[in-house]
Design a protein around this motif. Structure first.
Motif, PDB file in Angstrom:
ATOM      1  N   GLU A   1     -33.332 -30.966 -19.730  1.00  0.00           N
ATOM      2  CA  GLU A   1     -34.358 -30.028 -19.290  1.00  0.00           C
ATOM      3  C   GLU A   1     -34.898 -29.230 -20.469  1.00  0.00           C
ATOM      4  OE1 GLU A   1     -32.410 -27.809 -16.286  1.00  0.00           O
ATOM      5  OE2 GLU A   1     -32.711 -29.310 -14.719  1.00  0.00           O
ATOM      6  N   SER A   2     -34.008 -28.846 -21.388  1.00  0.00           N
ATOM      7  CA  SER A   2     -34.445 -28.086 -22.559  1.00  0.00           C
ATOM      8  C   SER A   2     -35.339 -28.919 -23.455  1.00  0.00           C
ATOM      9  CB  SER A   2     -33.220 -27.592 -23.350  1.00  0.00           C
ATOM     10  OG  SER A   2     -32.428 -26.734 -22.561  1.00  0.00           O
ATOM     11  N   GLU A   3     -34.960 -30.190 -23.671  1.00  0.00           N
ATOM     12  CA  GLU A   3     -35.769 -31.068 -24.511  1.00  0.00           C
ATOM     13  C   GLU A   3     -37.142 -31.305 -23.890  1.00  0.00           C
ATOM     14  OE1 GLU A   3     -33.941 -34.693 -25.690  1.00  0.00           O
ATOM     15  OE2 GLU A   3     -32.053 -33.737 -26.280  1.00  0.00           O
ATOM     16  N   MET A   4     -37.175 -31.519 -22.577  1.00  0.00           N
ATOM     17  CA  MET A   4     -38.457 -31.769 -21.917  1.00  0.00           C
ATOM     18  C   MET A   4     -39.323 -30.519 -21.946  1.00  0.00           C
ATOM     19  SD  MET A   4     -39.197 -33.246 -18.101  1.00  0.00           S
ATOM     20  CE  MET A   4     -40.880 -33.659 -17.612  1.00  0.00           C
ATOM     21  N   ALA A   5     -38.706 -29.353 -21.702  1.00  0.00           N
ATOM     22  CA  ALA A   5     -39.468 -28.105 -21.729  1.00  0.00           C
ATOM     23  C   ALA A   5     -40.073 -27.866 -23.109  1.00  0.00           C
ATOM     24  CB  ALA A   5     -38.567 -26.936 -21.333  1.00  0.00           C
ATOM     25  N   ALA A   6     -39.281 -28.126 -24.144  1.00  0.00           N
ATOM     26  CA  ALA A   6     -39.782 -27.940 -25.508  1.00  0.00           C
ATOM     27  C   ALA A   6     -40.916 -28.918 -25.815  1.00  0.00           C
ATOM     28  CB  ALA A   6     -38.643 -28.110 -26.509  1.00  0.00           C
ATOM     29  N   ALA A   7     -40.767 -30.164 -25.350  1.00  0.00           N
ATOM     30  CA  ALA A   7     -41.803 -31.172 -25.601  1.00  0.00           C
ATOM     31  C   ALA A   7     -43.103 -30.810 -24.888  1.00  0.00           C
ATOM     32  CB  ALA A   7     -41.316 -32.544 -25.150  1.00  0.00           C
ATOM     33  N   LEU A   8     -42.992 -30.340 -23.659  1.00  0.00           N
ATOM     34  CA  LEU A   8     -44.191 -29.990 -22.906  1.00  0.00           C
ATOM     35  C   LEU A   8     -44.849 -28.727 -23.443  1.00  0.00           C
ATOM     36  CD1 LEU A   8     -42.982 -30.716 -19.255  1.00  0.00           C
ATOM     37  CD2 LEU A   8     -44.642 -32.032 -20.582  1.00  0.00           C
ATOM     38  N   ALA A   9     -44.029 -27.794 -23.942  1.00  0.00           N
ATOM     39  CA  ALA A   9     -44.563 -26.521 -24.424  1.00  0.00           C
ATOM     40  C   ALA A   9     -45.277 -26.648 -25.760  1.00  0.00           C
ATOM     41  CB  ALA A   9     -43.436 -25.493 -24.542  1.00  0.00           C
TER      42      ALA A   9
ATOM     43  N   LEU B   1     -45.389 -36.433 -25.101  1.00  0.00           N
ATOM     44  CA  LEU B   1     -45.313 -36.089 -23.685  1.00  0.00           C
ATOM     45  C   LEU B   1     -46.322 -34.983 -23.377  1.00  0.00           C
ATOM     46  CD1 LEU B   1     -43.693 -36.865 -21.160  1.00  0.00           C
ATOM     47  CD2 LEU B   1     -42.119 -34.987 -21.686  1.00  0.00           C
ATOM     48  N   LEU B   2     -47.250 -35.268 -22.471  1.00  0.00           N
ATOM     49  CA  LEU B   2     -48.324 -34.336 -22.164  1.00  0.00           C
ATOM     50  C   LEU B   2     -48.156 -33.722 -20.777  1.00  0.00           C
ATOM     51  CD1 LEU B   2     -51.488 -36.279 -23.456  1.00  0.00           C
ATOM     52  CD2 LEU B   2     -50.032 -34.678 -24.707  1.00  0.00           C
ATOM     53  N   ARG B   3     -48.691 -32.522 -20.629  1.00  0.00           N
ATOM     54  CA  ARG B   3     -48.780 -31.885 -19.321  1.00  0.00           C
ATOM     55  C   ARG B   3     -50.032 -32.384 -18.596  1.00  0.00           C
ATOM     56  NH1 ARG B   3     -48.277 -27.701 -22.910  1.00  0.00           N
ATOM     57  NH2 ARG B   3     -50.439 -27.105 -22.438  1.00  0.00           N
ATOM     58  N   VAL B   4     -50.061 -32.183 -17.298  1.00  0.00           N
ATOM     59  CA  VAL B   4     -51.218 -32.616 -16.510  1.00  0.00           C
ATOM     60  C   VAL B   4     -52.477 -31.889 -16.960  1.00  0.00           C
ATOM     61  CG1 VAL B   4     -52.213 -32.646 -14.193  1.00  0.00           C
ATOM     62  CG2 VAL B   4     -49.817 -33.258 -14.521  1.00  0.00           C
TER      63      VAL B   4
ATOM     64  N   GLU C   1     -37.125 -38.062 -23.046  1.00  0.00           N
ATOM     65  CA  GLU C   1     -35.951 -37.562 -22.321  1.00  0.00           C
ATOM     66  C   GLU C   1     -36.401 -36.809 -21.079  1.00  0.00           C
ATOM     67  OE1 GLU C   1     -32.858 -38.058 -23.665  1.00  0.00           O
ATOM     68  OE2 GLU C   1     -31.732 -37.124 -22.027  1.00  0.00           O
ATOM     69  N   LEU C   2     -35.928 -37.239 -19.900  1.00  0.00           N
ATOM     70  CA  LEU C   2     -36.296 -36.604 -18.645  1.00  0.00           C
ATOM     71  C   LEU C   2     -35.054 -36.089 -17.935  1.00  0.00           C
ATOM     72  CD1 LEU C   2     -38.985 -39.093 -17.250  1.00  0.00           C
ATOM     73  CD2 LEU C   2     -39.350 -36.995 -18.541  1.00  0.00           C
TER      74      LEU C   2
ATOM     75  N   TRP D   1     -48.777 -46.263 -34.915  1.00  0.00           N
ATOM     76  CA  TRP D   1     -49.297 -46.224 -33.558  1.00  0.00           C
ATOM     77  C   TRP D   1     -48.880 -44.915 -32.885  1.00  0.00           C
ATOM     78  CZ3 TRP D   1     -48.442 -51.842 -31.278  1.00  0.00           C
ATOM     79  CH2 TRP D   1     -49.173 -52.751 -32.058  1.00  0.00           C
ATOM     80  N   VAL D   2     -49.740 -44.416 -32.024  1.00  0.00           N
ATOM     81  CA  VAL D   2     -49.488 -43.147 -31.334  1.00  0.00           C
ATOM     82  C   VAL D   2     -49.491 -43.397 -29.826  1.00  0.00           C
ATOM     83  CG1 VAL D   2     -50.324 -40.808 -30.913  1.00  0.00           C
ATOM     84  CG2 VAL D   2     -50.531 -41.816 -33.202  1.00  0.00           C
ATOM     85  N   LEU D   3     -48.462 -42.893 -29.158  1.00  0.00           N
ATOM     86  CA  LEU D   3     -48.339 -43.060 -27.707  1.00  0.00           C
ATOM     87  C   LEU D   3     -48.410 -41.700 -27.028  1.00  0.00           C
ATOM     88  CD1 LEU D   3     -47.652 -45.104 -25.357  1.00  0.00           C
ATOM     89  CD2 LEU D   3     -45.270 -44.342 -25.633  1.00  0.00           C
ATOM     90  N   HIS D   4     -49.127 -41.660 -25.894  1.00  0.00           N
ATOM     91  CA  HIS D   4     -49.170 -40.477 -25.041  1.00  0.00           C
ATOM     92  C   HIS D   4     -48.656 -40.882 -23.658  1.00  0.00           C
ATOM     93  CE1 HIS D   4     -51.690 -38.487 -28.066  1.00  0.00           C
ATOM     94  NE2 HIS D   4     -52.445 -39.572 -28.071  1.00  0.00           N
TER      95      HIS D   4
END
Length: 239
Positions: A86-94, A103-106, A185-186, A207-210
């Motif tokens: 959860e911490s890794e995902m929160a940091a990635a989204l923030a 990893l992108l937000r909506v 990481e989810l 290459w770049v992935l979103h």
């Protein structure tokens, strides 16, 4: 006569030598038990990792604390893994939006869509020779154990850009396309979540992935671009 003198001298020397050897041997034999005993008393038994851990816990808890209990590792590990995910995902989204954010937000979809359209209309960027799709793979691991895998296809939408969809599950999702690899990481989820993948794959460059929830496509409604309709068909849905 000279021979007898020489013989007697040789005999005397032999007796003296044997006496010295016997005396030395007795001293060695008598001294051996003391030496071994001293070494045994002075030897230090190597401390094991468990002993060191127990010592640290005792010093941390104090002398008046109760007996040390062995941790119930399974439940605690699961909680730690979930918190870490959860911490890794929160940091990635923030993290602020950028052209290389994984990893992108909506709410970041409009920015990504604008970048895609800008690249598609950029005359300075060469076009891809083939419109054939790219095949990617995905592996989902939980605490190092493989729990799911599958393949998906990414269709070309112009100027070395590709779109596709796949399922991502709880744990570490390793997404690969050609020689490139990304990890997402989810945290714990009730079920797998459908994600939209957007890949920028210019030749002779990184290459770049979103990745972002595929629900953004439904929110577009009539404004959905033609290249985003039916973006891909999975070759083998991730299990």
């Amino acid at each position: 006569m000279r021979t007898g003198v020489v013989t007697r001298r040789h005999s005397f020397a032999g007796v003296a030598l044997r006496s010295v050897l016997l005396l030395t041997l007795n001293i060695v034999l008598l001294g051996a038990p003391w030496s071994y005993s001293q070494e045994a008393e002075n030897a230090v038994v190597p401390e094991t990792d468990v002993d060191r851990l127990r010592g640290l816990l005792m010093r941390h808890q104090g002398a008046d604390s109760g007996p040390i209990e062995e941790p119930s590792a399974l439940a605690e590990t699961l909680e730690l893994d979930r918190s870490a995910s959860e911490s890794e995902m929160a940091a990635a989204l923030a993290a602020p939006y950028s052209t290389d954010k994984l990893l992108l937000r909506v709410d970041e979809w409009p920015q990504l869509l604008a970048d895609i359209e800008s690249r598609r209309s950029d005359a300075t960027i060469g076009e891809r020779r083939s419109n054939s799709p790219l095949i990617g793979t995905i592996q989902t691991r939980q605490r190092g154990t493989l729990v799911g895998s599958g393949t998906y296809s990414l269709k070309h939408i112009g100027k070395h850009q590709f779109v596709g969809q796949t399922n991502l599950g709880q744990g570490r999702n390793v997404v690969s396309v050609s020689d490139f690899q990304w990890e997402i990481e989810l945290p714990a989820m009730d079920q797998k979540t459908r994600y939209l993948l957007v890949l920028v794959a210019p030749p002779r460059q990184d290459w770049v992935l979103h990745a972002l929830p595929a629900s953004v496509i439904e929110s577009l409604g009539a404004d959905t671009p033609s290249w985003l309709k039916n973006p891909s068909i999975e070759a083998s849905p991730a299990s």
